[in-house]
Design an enzyme around this catalytic site. Structure first.
Site, PDB file in Angstrom:
ATOM      1  N   HIS A   1      44.735  22.307  39.099  1.00 55.93           N
ATOM      2  CA  HIS A   1      44.431  23.348  38.127  1.00 55.93           C
ATOM      3  C   HIS A   1      45.119  24.677  38.421  1.00 55.93           C
ATOM      4  O   HIS A   1      44.882  25.663  37.720  1.00 55.93           O
ATOM      5  CB  HIS A   1      42.917  23.554  38.068  1.00 55.93           C
TER       6      HIS A   1
ATOM      7  N   ASP B   1      35.649  24.436  42.157  1.00 49.27           N
ATOM      8  CA  ASP B   1      36.626  23.354  42.090  1.00 49.27           C
ATOM      9  C   ASP B   1      38.010  23.876  42.446  1.00 49.27           C
ATOM     10  O   ASP B   1      38.730  24.402  41.599  1.00 49.27           O
ATOM     11  CB  ASP B   1      36.639  22.728  40.696  1.00 49.27           C
TER      12      ASP B   1
END
Length: 303
Positions: free
Chosen positions: A211, A206
């Site tokens: 993030h 991911d």
């Protein structure tokens, strides 16, 4: 409208093949905190942790299925389906469910089939449900659903879908299971999240800049980069397996959870567990933010 529900639902299922090795499994386990169990005196070398990190003893935590193959997770894959054209900064992972048909092999190849199973109009947002099936030469391995919440894309008059309990966080989802169980939990543990946990976990596939990139996180409405929902999901399942399931990953039959709020790297998670017949009910909160709920409506079905 950026989301055409009819087109997304009518799209042909996508098929493909994924591969994974023991190193992929080890990397995933490290990305959810294996080898750093605060309940143990020497976690890096404890036999219980070496089941997650040492190739000669390796067992696969079932939540590895959500990242197997190393590509983008379902919450990202669902955005490339016909009829879906949205800004990634508006996307949140609303929830995840997983059913394990057989223990996940340490290394393997699987055929996967996925499609949009539902599109719900939540008024101020849309909720997409991406369903994925995986099987190898011996038959079905796992089934999973990623619930993809897209802010600002509702209001077209579509079906609202299952009701969701009231929430305190910012990432709503679509689970229909009940909320916090009554009574005191049977067990509560705390799990610290490393400051670099998101950077490590994103190596499993991911690469969403939410993030890692502070600028992107601010554009998405957050003060700083947030932890992957699937990382919280994995940390939680590991806590249940390690404590209430005797460390036996093969006892897990199914696992679902709703992401009720965000987790920031460096925080500490409080995992509360309630035993029920054939399952464990779970809630997770952020200790550092006055016990703010971050994962709710969670249940691990087990043998």
């Amino acid at each position: 409208m950026p989301i055409d529900a009819a087109e997304a639902l009518a799209a042909e299922p996508r098929t493909g093949e994924i591969h994974w090795t023991a190193k992929d499994v080890q990397l995933y386990h490290l990305g959810i905190g294996a080898g750093a169990n605060p309940d143990l005196e020497s976690p890096a070398t404890d036999p219980g942790e070496l089941r997650y990190t040492l190739e000669s003893r390796l067992h696969v935590l079932p939540s590895f299925a959500t990242v197997a193959g190393g590509g983008p997770p379902g919450v990202i894959r669902g955005l490339s389906v016909p009829g879906v054209d949205v800004d990634l900064a508006r996307v949140l992972h609303g929830g995840q469910s997983l059913r394990i048909h057989r223990p996940v092999p340490v290394a393997g190849t699987a055929a996967v089939t996925e499609r949009i199973a539902a599109v719900y109009d939540k008024g101020t947002a849309a909720l997409l449900v991406l369903r994925t099936e995986a099987a190898d030469a011996d038959g079905p391995l796992w089934s999973e659903e990623a619930r993809i919440f897209v802010r600002g894309e509702g209001g077209w008059g579509g079906e609202r879908g299952p009701a969701v309990p009231a929430r305190a966080g910012r990432a709503p989802g679509g689970s229909t299971s009940a909320g916090v169980p009554a009574g005191e939990p049977d067990l509560t543990v705390e799990r610290p999240v490393r400051p670099d946990q998101a950077l490590l976990h994103r190596l499993s596939g991911d690469a969403n800049p939410l993030h890692a990139d502070p600028g992107f996180a601010r554009r998405a409405g957050f003060d700083r980069p947030v932890l992957h929902g699937l990382c919280t999901y994995g940390i939680t399942l590991k806590a249940v397996v390690d404590t209430l399931l005797d460390g036996d990953v093969t006892r897990v039959g199914a696992y679902e959870a709703r992401f009720a709020g965000v987790v920031y790297p460096g925080e500490t998670l409080r995992v509360r567990m309630w035993r029920e017949e054939g399952r464990v009910r779970v809630t997770v909160s952020a200790v550092d933010r006055s016990d703010t709920p971050v994962l709710t409506d969670a249940a691990v079905e087990h043998s």
